[in-house]
Design an enzyme around this catalytic site. Structure first.
Site, PDB file in Angstrom:
ATOM      1  N   ARG A 152       0.862  -1.183   0.000  1.00 55.64           N
ATOM      2  CA  ARG A 152       0.000   0.000   0.000  1.00 55.64           C
ATOM      3  C   ARG A 152       0.894   1.226   0.000  1.00 55.64           C
ATOM      4  NH1 ARG A 152      -3.979   2.494   4.717  1.00 55.64           N
ATOM      5  NH2 ARG A 152      -2.044   3.460   5.405  1.00 55.64           N
ATOM      6  N   TYR A 164      -2.878  11.562   5.795  1.00 54.13           N
ATOM      7  CA  TYR A 164      -3.263  10.219   6.184  1.00 54.13           C
ATOM      8  C   TYR A 164      -2.279   9.168   5.639  1.00 54.13           C
ATOM      9  CZ  TYR A 164      -5.364   5.709   6.115  1.00 54.13           C
ATOM     10  OH  TYR A 164      -5.548   4.369   6.267  1.00 54.13           O
ATOM     11  N   ASP A 215      -4.930   3.950  -0.529  1.00 52.18           N
ATOM     12  CA  ASP A 215      -6.080   4.178   0.335  1.00 52.18           C
ATOM     13  C   ASP A 215      -6.449   5.667   0.315  1.00 52.18           C
ATOM     14  OD1 ASP A 215      -7.961   4.186   2.347  1.00 52.18           O
ATOM     15  OD2 ASP A 215      -6.742   3.075   3.797  1.00 52.18           O
ATOM     16  N   HIS A 217      -9.118   6.848   1.901  1.00 53.73           N
ATOM     17  CA  HIS A 217      -9.675   7.112   3.228  1.00 53.73           C
ATOM     18  C   HIS A 217     -10.880   8.048   3.182  1.00 53.73           C
ATOM     19  CE1 HIS A 217      -8.820   6.665   7.634  1.00 53.73           C
ATOM     20  NE2 HIS A 217      -8.488   5.504   7.119  1.00 53.73           N
ATOM     21  N   GLU A 241      -8.721   2.105  -2.497  1.00 57.03           N
ATOM     22  CA  GLU A 241      -9.494   1.803  -1.274  1.00 57.03           C
ATOM     23  C   GLU A 241     -10.262   3.010  -0.775  1.00 57.03           C
ATOM     24  OE1 GLU A 241      -7.093  -0.155   1.594  1.00 57.03           O
ATOM     25  OE2 GLU A 241      -8.218   0.608   3.314  1.00 57.03           O
ATOM     26  N   GLU A 267     -13.888  -1.372   5.690  1.00 65.55           N
ATOM     27  CA  GLU A 267     -13.268  -1.487   7.016  1.00 65.55           C
ATOM     28  C   GLU A 267     -14.152  -0.891   8.113  1.00 65.55           C
ATOM     29  OE1 GLU A 267      -9.546   0.643   5.998  1.00 65.55           O
ATOM     30  OE2 GLU A 267     -10.090   2.083   7.546  1.00 65.55           O
ATOM     31  N   ARG A 288     -13.463  -5.350   2.785  1.00 67.99           N
ATOM     32  CA  ARG A 288     -12.426  -5.108   3.797  1.00 67.99           C
ATOM     33  C   ARG A 288     -12.895  -5.319   5.233  1.00 67.99           C
ATOM     34  NH1 ARG A 288      -7.979  -4.132   4.072  1.00 67.99           N
ATOM     35  NH2 ARG A 288      -7.771  -2.008   4.838  1.00 67.99           N
ATOM     36  N   GLU A 344      -4.190  -7.606   4.785  1.00 66.56           N
ATOM     37  CA  GLU A 344      -3.356  -6.472   5.208  1.00 66.56           C
ATOM     38  C   GLU A 344      -2.498  -6.905   6.404  1.00 66.56           C
ATOM     39  OE1 GLU A 344      -5.655  -3.202   6.751  1.00 66.56           O
ATOM     40  OE2 GLU A 344      -4.074  -1.759   6.338  1.00 66.56           O
ATOM     41  N   TRP A 407     -12.225  11.946   7.962  1.00 67.07           N
ATOM     42  CA  TRP A 407     -10.890  11.420   8.282  1.00 67.07           C
ATOM     43  C   TRP A 407     -10.838   9.974   7.861  1.00 67.07           C
ATOM     44  CZ3 TRP A 407      -8.345   7.509  10.786  1.00 67.07           C
ATOM     45  CH2 TRP A 407      -6.944   7.603  10.671  1.00 67.07           C
TER      46      TRP A 407
HETATM   47  C1  GCO Z   1      -6.267   0.678   6.786  1.00 70.51           C
HETATM   48  C2  GCO Z   1      -7.011   1.682   7.592  1.00 70.51           C
HETATM   49  C3  GCO Z   1      -6.288   2.135   8.800  1.00 70.51           C
HETATM   50  C4  GCO Z   1      -7.245   2.968   9.643  1.00 70.51           C
HETATM   51  C5  GCO Z   1      -7.163   2.625  11.072  1.00 70.51           C
HETATM   52  C6  GCO Z   1      -8.206   3.392  11.880  1.00 70.51           C
HETATM   53  O1  GCO Z   1      -6.535   0.605   5.608  1.00 70.51           O
HETATM   54  O2  GCO Z   1      -5.496  -0.057   7.382  1.00 70.51           O
HETATM   55  O3  GCO Z   1      -7.501   2.708   6.798  1.00 70.51           O
HETATM   56  O4  GCO Z   1      -5.126   2.807   8.434  1.00 70.51           O
HETATM   57  O5  GCO Z   1      -6.999   4.303   9.476  1.00 70.51           O
HETATM   58  O6  GCO Z   1      -7.337   1.267  11.213  1.00 70.51           O
HETATM   59  O7  GCO Z   1      -8.455   2.753  13.058  1.00 70.51           O
HETATM   60 MG    MG Z   2      -8.076   1.780   4.916  1.00 66.90          MG
END
Ligand code: GCO
Ligand code: MG
Length: 407
Positions: A152, A164, A215, A217, A241, A267, A288, A344, A407
């Site tokens: 990643r 991030y 990612d 985010h 992602e 996630e 995820r 991951e 975020w």
């Molecule tokens: C990822 C996630 C993490 C999150 C974190 C928040 O893809 O692993 O985005 O980086 O930011 O798990 O708790």
């Molecule tokens: Mg992520």
């Protein structure tokens, strides 16, 4: 009702902070077996701790630990306030601990109970990041030296101080031990201008074989996400992602109409209903959801089986804010299901591995849960006490004019 005569005699909840905060559940049975579960929810650890210890645990004493499905339904349907991160992480810990116990009773590693191995190991990806392209390239080189076939990549953005996925320390752990969340800043046009060139440099440096993940985010709107996904097609990502917040189903349809870049999300999913539409409309390629936040092995296996019917593969969330117990649960599940995609793997620091004794292994890009019975994880409570809970928060994010952003 028929019972094997065993019962749950004790549930103990621990909140320790080796490296970071982890919520751990230990269930003991009448015949002396012990099961462990992970209930860690980043930045909300005390809420899960209380839900587990004060609300769930007292209702489970005396129940038959063999009846995993029934206990899961009891917690989920019986709780009325079902779903949500806090509740589902607590339920997940009980579910994991009961599977741990069942596999120990059977005398086999959990993946055997789940149907046995479907592959020799689990393809994994790690995190590489850099505040600029040359730092990022060094970070990707280190990942390749460790054998990773998938990485990643996150990059700093000119003009933004904190971004991030990029940190100055070696270990990327987004929660920081501060009394309030740190405030980061964000600028979408700068990000969209900068990212494609960075990926171009990474492809030029490492060629086409390396699997690249990026990612977003949840920081874009549907138009921006579609533009980016379309522009990145030429770098043939393994996936893009969280291009959008996972609730924006209409936006995801729009992104899909405009691009063939593979998409991953989930996630933040805590149950099947969250993922149902993106699965049946095949708006994603990788799901995820994590075992810890999706309610445990029982429901996440069901979700992944369902996803498989739409050729969607698993990609369980595996940051260091899921404990080695939740991580191992994902490995046992991933080894056994037919539609495993990738895992991951951020790794765990020394303090964490002092408290959690793990049996999983990593070699040449592949993970394996190991052959110890159960989940294959031990928990040293005495060592854990040396790492008391410390408040920590995920950052928040503002646009440069001060507007709050995802975020
Ligand atoms: C990822 C996630 C993490 C999150 C974190 C928040 O893809 O692993 O985005 O980086 O930011 O798990 O708790
Ligand atoms: Mg992520």
């Amino acid at each position: 009702m028929h019972s094997l005569g065993d019962s749950i005699v004790r549930l103990e909840t621990f909140l320790h902070s080796p490296g970071r905060n982890y919520v751990t559940l230990k269930i003991s049975t009448e015949d002396g077996l012990i099961g462990l579960g992970d209930a860690t929810l980043n930045g909300r650890e005390q809420a899960v701790f209380s839900y587990l210890q004060d609300h769930l645990a007292p209702t489970l004493i005396g129940r038959d630990p063999q009846r995993i499905e029934d206990i899961w339904q009891y917690m989920y349907l019986g709780g009325y306030w079902r779903t949500g991160g806090v509740g589902m992480a607590a339920i997940a810990a009980v579910d994991m601990a009961l599977w741990d116990i069942k596999a120990k009773r059977a005398g086999m590693p959990l993946y055997q109970l789940l149907g046995g191995a479907s592959r020799v190991g689990l393809l994994s990806y790690c995190h590489a990041f850099g505040s600029d392209t040359s730092e990022l390239i060094n970070s990707v080189s280190r990942a390749i030296d460790l054998g990773f076939k998938a990485v990643r990549v996150q990059t700093g953005i000119p003009g933004l101080t904190d971004v991030y996925g990029v940190t100055k320390s070696n270990e990327y752990e987004p929660a920081r031990r501060t009394a309030r969340p740190v405030e980061e800043s964000w600028d979408t046009p700068s990000y969209l201008r900068h990212l494609p060139g960075t990926l171009e440099s990474v492809r030029q440096a490492f060629g086409d074989e390396l699997h690249l993940i990026h990612d977003v985010h949840h920081r874009l709107n549907p138009t921006e996400a579609a533009q980016l996904a379309k522009e990145l097609e030429r770098y043939h990502l393994f996936w893009l992602e969280d291009a959008l917040p996972s609730t924006q189903v209409e936006g995801l349809r729009f992104v899909r109409q405009h691009s063939t870049t593979p998409l991953a999300l989930g996630e933040l999913f805590t149950e099947h209903a969250d993922a149902h539409t993106v699965m049946v409309e095949r708006l994603i390629d990788y799901l995820r959801v994590s075992v810890t936040h999706g309610g445990g092995i029982t429901p996440v296996k069901r979700m992944l089986d369902f996803a498989g019917a739409f050729s969607i593969k698993s990609a369980c969330h595996g940051p260091s804010d899921i404990s080695p117990i939740g991580f191992s649960a994902a490995l046992h599940l991933g080894l056994s299901i037919p539609n495993f995609g990738i895992q991951e793997f951020m790794g765990f620091d020394k303090a964490t591995l002092e408290v959690f004794q793990t049996s999983f292994s990593y070699s040449d890009g592949l993970l394996h849960p190991g052959e110890e019975i159960g989940l294959g994880v031990g928990y040293d409570e005495v060592a854990g006490k040396g790492f008391p809970y410390q408040p920590a928060y995920l950052p928040v994010n503002r646009l440069q004019d001060g507007t709050m952003h995802h975020w």
